[in-house]
Scaffold this active site. Sequence first.
Site, PDB file in Angstrom:
ATOM      1  N   GLY A   1      -3.138  -1.357  -6.887  1.00 26.32           N
ATOM      2  CA  GLY A   1      -2.113  -2.382  -7.066  1.00 26.32           C
ATOM      3  C   GLY A   1      -2.518  -3.340  -8.182  1.00 26.32           C
ATOM      4  O   GLY A   1      -3.697  -3.683  -8.330  1.00 26.32           O
TER       5      GLY A   1
ATOM      6  N   HIS B   1       0.830  -1.205   0.000  1.00 23.90           N
ATOM      7  CA  HIS B   1       0.000   0.000   0.000  1.00 23.90           C
ATOM      8  C   HIS B   1       0.873   1.267   0.000  1.00 23.90           C
ATOM      9  O   HIS B   1       0.560   2.260  -0.648  1.00 23.90           O
ATOM     10  CB  HIS B   1      -0.885   0.057   1.253  1.00 23.90           C
ATOM     11  CG  HIS B   1      -1.930  -1.005   1.318  1.00 23.90           C
ATOM     12  ND1 HIS B   1      -1.890  -2.036   2.234  1.00 23.90           N
ATOM     13  CD2 HIS B   1      -3.052  -1.192   0.599  1.00 23.90           C
ATOM     14  CE1 HIS B   1      -2.948  -2.802   2.076  1.00 23.90           C
ATOM     15  NE2 HIS B   1      -3.668  -2.323   1.092  1.00 23.90           N
TER      16      HIS B   1
END
Length: 276
Positions: free
Chosen positions: A146, A36
């Site tokens: 992502g 993250h």
Amino acid sequence: MTRLDVARDVPALRAAVARLGRVALVPTMGALHPGHLALVREARRRADAVVASIFVNPLQFDAGADLARYPRDEAADLAQLEAAGCALAWLPEPSAMYPPGFATAVEVPPLAARWEGEHRPGHFRGVATVCCKLFTQVAPALAVFGEKDWQQLQVVRRMARDLDLPLEVVGHPTVREADGLAMSSRNRFLSAEERASAAALPLALREAASLLADGRPAAPALAAAGARLRAAGMGTDYLALVDGATLEPLGRAQPGARLLAAARLGSVRLLDNWAV
Ligand code: PAF
């Protein structure tokens, strides 16, 4: 270090965003890990300021038990966001995101039906709906996701395009542990023994990608990868060679092809994908 501001309702969010200039959004469900934080750094490179949302979205969980056991650690998450240079954390309560009577859903059927969609009915409806809300709440110039959740990235990209949402959806390469395992908030549920076996997933994908790049057909390359996963104690929900944008299955590699996999190890589902 940038001081992190925290907004917990939409008026506070809008007032804080108005002070930030050109904003990049990093949507998360918390339980933050270095994957993250790489998204936050990428977002910082591309905008004046980063807003990260932390919202464990009930709409995208099929089983209540999975939602209940999703890891939550707000204090640690906020400390990590501040250290990574995030300007604003958006932490809506479920009742602020989905007030009583909330009735709208966003669906992207052609991209959501297969793969994860088959195993988690309604999951991508929940993801697309919450991302659409996050995009309209924050109004970012771009949002960074992502690539680990490859299908999610394609669903969100198509949703933003179809609805003319004025932002760029940016994919960031998967961040991996030293042995290749894709970082995920769910990895913490692996036992030590399962954690050691989990590295077979990226290894199987890398080997299959190399066979496919050499011109071998998908079927034997996928069969070899499946055998490696079984030997490591994993069951596969799916293991497929697909077109990276349409997610349609392919018989052979072609430009933009992607391997997609979901494997089960003990009680944990591991997702990964690999460029071919
Ligand atoms: O990938 C996630 O963490 C979630 O699916 C997202 C994009 C934050 C939407 O809830």
